[in-house]
Scaffold this active site. Structure first.
Site, PDB file in Angstrom:
ATOM      1  N   TRP A   1       0.835  -1.198   0.000  1.00 19.98           N
ATOM      2  CA  TRP A   1       0.000   0.000   0.000  1.00 19.98           C
ATOM      3  C   TRP A   1       0.875   1.257   0.000  1.00 19.98           C
ATOM      4  O   TRP A   1       0.741   2.137  -0.856  1.00 19.98           O
ATOM      5  CB  TRP A   1      -0.941  -0.032   1.206  1.00 19.98           C
TER       6      TRP A   1
ATOM      7  N   TYR B   1      -4.124   1.292  -5.010  1.00 22.33           N
ATOM      8  CA  TYR B   1      -2.966   1.846  -4.310  1.00 22.33           C
ATOM      9  C   TYR B   1      -2.151   2.715  -5.270  1.00 22.33           C
ATOM     10  O   TYR B   1      -1.517   2.222  -6.201  1.00 22.33           O
ATOM     11  CB  TYR B   1      -2.065   0.739  -3.758  1.00 22.33           C
TER      12      TYR B   1
ATOM     13  N   LYS C   1       8.716   3.712  16.782  1.00 19.88           N
ATOM     14  CA  LYS C   1       9.452   4.773  16.086  1.00 19.88           C
ATOM     15  C   LYS C   1       8.581   5.982  15.782  1.00 19.88           C
ATOM     16  O   LYS C   1       9.051   6.930  15.144  1.00 19.88           O
ATOM     17  CB  LYS C   1      10.042   4.217  14.790  1.00 19.88           C
TER      18      LYS C   1
ATOM     19  N   ALA D   1       6.872  -1.914   3.851  1.00 19.39           N
ATOM     20  CA  ALA D   1       8.277  -1.514   3.974  1.00 19.39           C
ATOM     21  C   ALA D   1       8.586  -0.565   2.834  1.00 19.39           C
ATOM     22  O   ALA D   1       8.215  -0.817   1.686  1.00 19.39           O
ATOM     23  CB  ALA D   1       9.201  -2.731   3.903  1.00 19.39           C
TER      24      ALA D   1
END
Length: 334
Positions: free
Chosen positions: A21, A57, A231, A297
């Site tokens: 995505w 997407y 993070k 990623a």
């Protein structure tokens, strides 16, 4: 890498898959295509064979990038994509309007859910062309709609399967009632649902249903769009075009509460030599009935770390400790 079957299809897919995505850029503040290709290559070289994308997407960009990345390694990939989410003001069920960056009430791009057989056939051919392949391993209806009978939709999918254009049929964002209707005409091999530590609603219905009927369950956003990585701290600012700017779960206060929870389970991650994100991914694929986790990623390091999580083994005591900490967390659902 742990491998698990996609339902009754005979296809074995990595428990940790690559979710494509974000690399489409839309809703994620843009995309760096060359870096995305390298991330996919790294994932495959690290044992990931399941790659999940969708026509919507990046309005086709994600599929194009995935196609570039797998052009010389198609035989090492289980390719999943989706249909029924289309750009057309005149068909189907209204979902939202969008700009090129992301959903916006004033946007001029009409995103609708359309599951008519003619549309599905067109979408399949367009996806095959963008991906540069001759068949799709897992073809999924992205969202469900009442504007077309499921029998008509499934009929078209079965035709595509018989024609060799797709190998297996899946659904996404579906209820058990939806799946009952699909299964009247043929096998459903997977159900892809939003699932994470902060969103566990499918444990009541879809997970038991899918386990009973031998349907794989693919979790999307298992890291809660980055919220569970450790993070995304309270100081993080999201750029224009990043949809997380508008989500309550990403408020500064909620990010603080999530970090408090992550701090509690940090020692378990350290004991296994895992990052917090890897521990969360490992917890996800350890959940009963949950067969695959689709993890995004955008660079090689993230892809390599995500893949390594597919090899982690957690004890029942560790799972119980994580669940106990989770039960005491006061974080908003995601």
């Amino acid at each position: 890498m742990l491998m698990r079957p996609l339902g009754q299809s005979g296809i074995e897919a990595s428990a940790v898959g690559f979710g494509a995505w974000a690399i489409g850029g839309w809703m994620w503040g843009g995309s760096e295509e060359s870096e995305a290709v390298r991330a996919i290559h790294t994932a495959i070289d690290s044992g990931v064979n399941l790659i999940d994308t969708a026509a919507i997407y990046g309005f086709g960009l994600s599929e194009q990038i995935v196609g570039r990345a797998i052009a010389d390694r198609r035989d090492r990939v289980v390719l999943a994509t989706k249909c029924t989410m289309v750009i057309d003001p005149n068909v189907g069920e209204e979902k939202f309007n969008s700009t090129a960056a992301g959903p916006d009430p004033l946007g001029l791009i009409p995103v609708r859910i359309h599951a008519h057989p003619d549309s599905i056939r067109r979408e399949c051919d367009a996806s095959l062309q963008r991906l540069g392949i001759d068949h799709i391993d897992l073809y999924q209806t992205h969202w469900q709609t009442d504007t077309t009978p499921i029998a008509d939709t499934m009929g078209a999918l079965m035709e595509l399967k018989q024609a060799g254009k797709i190998r297996a049929i899946g659904v996404s964002n579906a209820t058990s009632k939806h799946m009952d209707e699909y299964r009247k005409l043929g096998p459903i091999d997977s159900d892809q649902e939003h699932y994470s530590m902060l969103r566990r609603h499918i444990e009541q219905d879809q997970l038991p249903y899918c386990h009973e009927h031998n349907i794989a369950v693919l979790a999307y956003s298992p890291l809660a769009r980055g919220l569970l990585t450790g993070k995304v701290g309270p100081e993080r600012e999201f750029g224009l075009g990043d949809h997380r700017r508008e989500i309550e779960a990403f408020s500064v206060e909620n990010r603080k509460r999530v970090q408090e929870f992550l701090d509690q389970i940090g020692p378990i991650a350290q004991d296994h030599g895992l990052t917090l994100a890897q521990l969360v991914i490992a917890w996800t694929v350890h959940q009963p009935g949950l067969t695959h986790a689709l993890v995004g990623a955008r660079n090689q390091k993230q892809a390599e770390e995500n893949a390594a999580a597919g090899e982690a083994v957690l004890s029942q005591d560790e799972l119980d400790a994580i669940n106990q900490a989770l039960a005491g967390a006061d974080a908003a659902p995601m």
